[in-house]
Design a protein around this motif. Structure first.
Motif, PDB file in Angstrom:
ATOM      1  N   UNK A  41       0.834  -1.211   0.000  1.00  0.00           N
ATOM      2  CA  UNK A  41       0.000   0.000   0.000  1.00  0.00           C
ATOM      3  C   UNK A  41       0.863   1.252   0.000  1.00  0.00           C
ATOM      4  N   UNK A  42       0.319   2.319  -0.556  1.00  0.00           N
ATOM      5  CA  UNK A  42       1.042   3.590  -0.569  1.00  0.00           C
ATOM      6  C   UNK A  42       0.738   4.429   0.666  1.00  0.00           C
ATOM      7  N   UNK A  43      -0.353   4.117   1.319  1.00  0.00           N
ATOM      8  CA  UNK A  43      -0.733   4.766   2.576  1.00  0.00           C
ATOM      9  C   UNK A  43      -1.160   3.681   3.546  1.00  0.00           C
ATOM     10  N   UNK A  44      -0.877   3.916   4.819  1.00  0.00           N
ATOM     11  CA  UNK A  44      -1.334   3.016   5.878  1.00  0.00           C
ATOM     12  C   UNK A  44      -2.013   3.865   6.940  1.00  0.00           C
ATOM     13  N   UNK A  45      -2.988   3.284   7.597  1.00  0.00           N
ATOM     14  CA  UNK A  45      -3.680   3.978   8.675  1.00  0.00           C
ATOM     15  C   UNK A  45      -2.914   3.753   9.972  1.00  0.00           C
ATOM     16  N   UNK A  46      -2.588   4.866  10.621  1.00  0.00           N
ATOM     17  CA  UNK A  46      -1.850   4.839  11.879  1.00  0.00           C
ATOM     18  C   UNK A  46      -2.776   5.360  12.976  1.00  0.00           C
ATOM     19  N   UNK A  47      -2.860   4.616  14.080  1.00  0.00           N
ATOM     20  CA  UNK A  47      -3.652   5.082  15.217  1.00  0.00           C
ATOM     21  C   UNK A  47      -2.917   6.228  15.907  1.00  0.00           C
ATOM     22  N   UNK A  80      -9.746  -1.753   9.559  1.00  0.00           N
ATOM     23  CA  UNK A  80      -8.785  -2.570  10.304  1.00  0.00           C
ATOM     24  C   UNK A  80      -8.237  -1.803  11.501  1.00  0.00           C
ATOM     25  N   UNK A  81      -7.912  -0.554  11.301  1.00  0.00           N
ATOM     26  CA  UNK A  81      -7.416   0.270  12.403  1.00  0.00           C
ATOM     27  C   UNK A  81      -8.495   0.421  13.470  1.00  0.00           C
ATOM     28  N   UNK A  82      -9.746   0.573  13.044  1.00  0.00           N
ATOM     29  CA  UNK A  82     -10.849   0.710  13.983  1.00  0.00           C
ATOM     30  C   UNK A  82     -11.046  -0.529  14.844  1.00  0.00           C
ATOM     31  N   UNK A  83     -10.882  -1.697  14.238  1.00  0.00           N
ATOM     32  CA  UNK A  83     -10.999  -2.951  14.993  1.00  0.00           C
ATOM     33  C   UNK A  83      -9.936  -3.007  16.079  1.00  0.00           C
ATOM     34  N   UNK A  84      -8.714  -2.639  15.731  1.00  0.00           N
ATOM     35  CA  UNK A  84      -7.626  -2.647  16.712  1.00  0.00           C
ATOM     36  C   UNK A  84      -7.877  -1.607  17.800  1.00  0.00           C
ATOM     37  N   UNK A  88      -8.375  -0.949  22.746  1.00  0.00           N
ATOM     38  CA  UNK A  88      -7.645  -0.016  23.606  1.00  0.00           C
ATOM     39  C   UNK A  88      -8.633   0.759  24.464  1.00  0.00           C
ATOM     40  N   UNK A  89      -8.152   1.233  25.575  1.00  0.00           N
ATOM     41  CA  UNK A  89      -9.018   1.965  26.494  1.00  0.00           C
ATOM     42  C   UNK A  89      -9.106   3.454  26.174  1.00  0.00           C
ATOM     43  N   UNK A  90      -8.415   3.901  25.147  1.00  0.00           N
ATOM     44  CA  UNK A  90      -8.372   5.326  24.834  1.00  0.00           C
ATOM     45  C   UNK A  90      -9.465   5.681  23.828  1.00  0.00           C
ATOM     46  N   UNK A  91     -10.529   6.351  24.285  1.00  0.00           N
ATOM     47  CA  UNK A  91     -11.624   6.697  23.369  1.00  0.00           C
ATOM     48  C   UNK A  91     -11.248   7.776  22.360  1.00  0.00           C
ATOM     49  N   UNK A  92     -10.124   8.444  22.596  1.00  0.00           N
ATOM     50  CA  UNK A  92      -9.715   9.518  21.680  1.00  0.00           C
ATOM     51  C   UNK A  92      -8.823   9.033  20.541  1.00  0.00           C
ATOM     52  N   UNK A  93      -8.562   7.719  20.480  1.00  0.00           N
ATOM     53  CA  UNK A  93      -7.754   7.203  19.378  1.00  0.00           C
ATOM     54  C   UNK A  93      -8.505   7.367  18.066  1.00  0.00           C
ATOM     55  N   UNK A  94      -7.766   7.794  17.052  1.00  0.00           N
ATOM     56  CA  UNK A  94      -8.326   7.901  15.705  1.00  0.00           C
ATOM     57  C   UNK A  94      -7.290   7.365  14.735  1.00  0.00           C
ATOM     58  N   UNK A  95      -7.716   6.951  13.592  1.00  0.00           N
ATOM     59  CA  UNK A  95      -6.805   6.439  12.574  1.00  0.00           C
ATOM     60  C   UNK A  95      -6.786   7.399  11.403  1.00  0.00           C
ATOM     61  N   UNK A 119       0.457  -4.301   8.266  1.00  0.00           N
ATOM     62  CA  UNK A 119      -0.488  -5.346   7.882  1.00  0.00           C
ATOM     63  C   UNK A 119      -0.852  -5.102   6.423  1.00  0.00           C
ATOM     64  N   UNK A 120      -0.720  -6.136   5.621  1.00  0.00           N
ATOM     65  CA  UNK A 120      -0.904  -5.966   4.185  1.00  0.00           C
ATOM     66  C   UNK A 120      -2.311  -6.303   3.708  1.00  0.00           C
ATOM     67  N   UNK A 121      -2.945  -7.279   4.343  1.00  0.00           N
ATOM     68  CA  UNK A 121      -4.271  -7.720   3.917  1.00  0.00           C
ATOM     69  C   UNK A 121      -5.310  -7.350   4.961  1.00  0.00           C
ATOM     70  N   UNK A 122      -6.376  -6.739   4.524  1.00  0.00           N
ATOM     71  CA  UNK A 122      -7.456  -6.383   5.431  1.00  0.00           C
ATOM     72  C   UNK A 122      -8.003  -7.634   6.107  1.00  0.00           C
ATOM     73  N   UNK A 123      -8.119  -7.568   7.419  1.00  0.00           N
ATOM     74  CA  UNK A 123      -8.659  -8.678   8.188  1.00  0.00           C
ATOM     75  C   UNK A 123      -7.651  -9.749   8.548  1.00  0.00           C
TER      76      UNK A 123
END
Length: 159
Positions: A41-47, A80-84, A88-95, A119-123
């Motif tokens: 991927x050219x972009x990845x979602x980071x929490x 995928x980032x949302x599932x991870x 976590x206990x931090x409600x302010x996490x965003x991806x 992670x290369x494959x969703x899920x």
């Protein structure tokens, strides 16, 4: 954004002092490109938290709990980032999506982190690509040394 465009942005944003744009162009960018081209991927979602600090996860060795590794996860999709994030206990996490070369560049200076795990494959959270910070730094140091040695060698046709 394509990988070459990502790298061009990094080069343009490099501080002008101490030859940093040239170092970026001839040493760092080629290494980042070589790694990025092996990822899917050219972009990845980071929490991230509300202050835009990346979520660092400490992993413990299964057999020796004293052995730890601090990682940042790069997810292929927002879902995928949302599932991870749900674990976590931090409600302010965003991806947020981050260009892959920017993630790798940040890793170079991120002393609190040992690796980025992409992670290369969703899920699929079993198979991932682990990029260790120390190996990346060592590759850059070697490339810089090669460039320095090349620049210090006199031309062969001097007589």
């Amino acid at each position: 954004m394509e990988i070459d465009q990502q790298l061009e942005q990094l080069i343009q944003e490099a501080p002008a002092d101490r030859g940093m744009p040239k170092i970026m162009e001839y040493a760092i960018a080629p290494m980042l490109k070589a790694i990025a081209e092996n990822l899917q991927h050219q972009d990845y979602y980071i929490l991230q938290n509300a202050e835009e600090s990346w979520q660092v996860t400490t992993l413990r060795h299964r057999e020796d709990q004293n052995v730890t590794k601090r990682v940042i996860y790069g997810f292929p999709t927002l879902e995928d980032a949302g599932i991870f994030a749900q674990h976590n206990d931090d409600p302010q996490l965003m991806a947020l999506p981050v260009p892959v070369t920017h993630i790798l560049f940040e890793l170079l200076a991120f002393d609190q982190v040992d690796s980025v795990i992409f992670f290369e494959e969703s899920g699929n959270y079993e198979n991932a690509t682990d990029i260790p910070r120390e190996k990346l730094q060592e590759s850059i140091r070697e490339k810089l040394k090669q460039l320095k040695d090349k620049m210090e060698q006199p031309p062969a046709n001097l007589a």
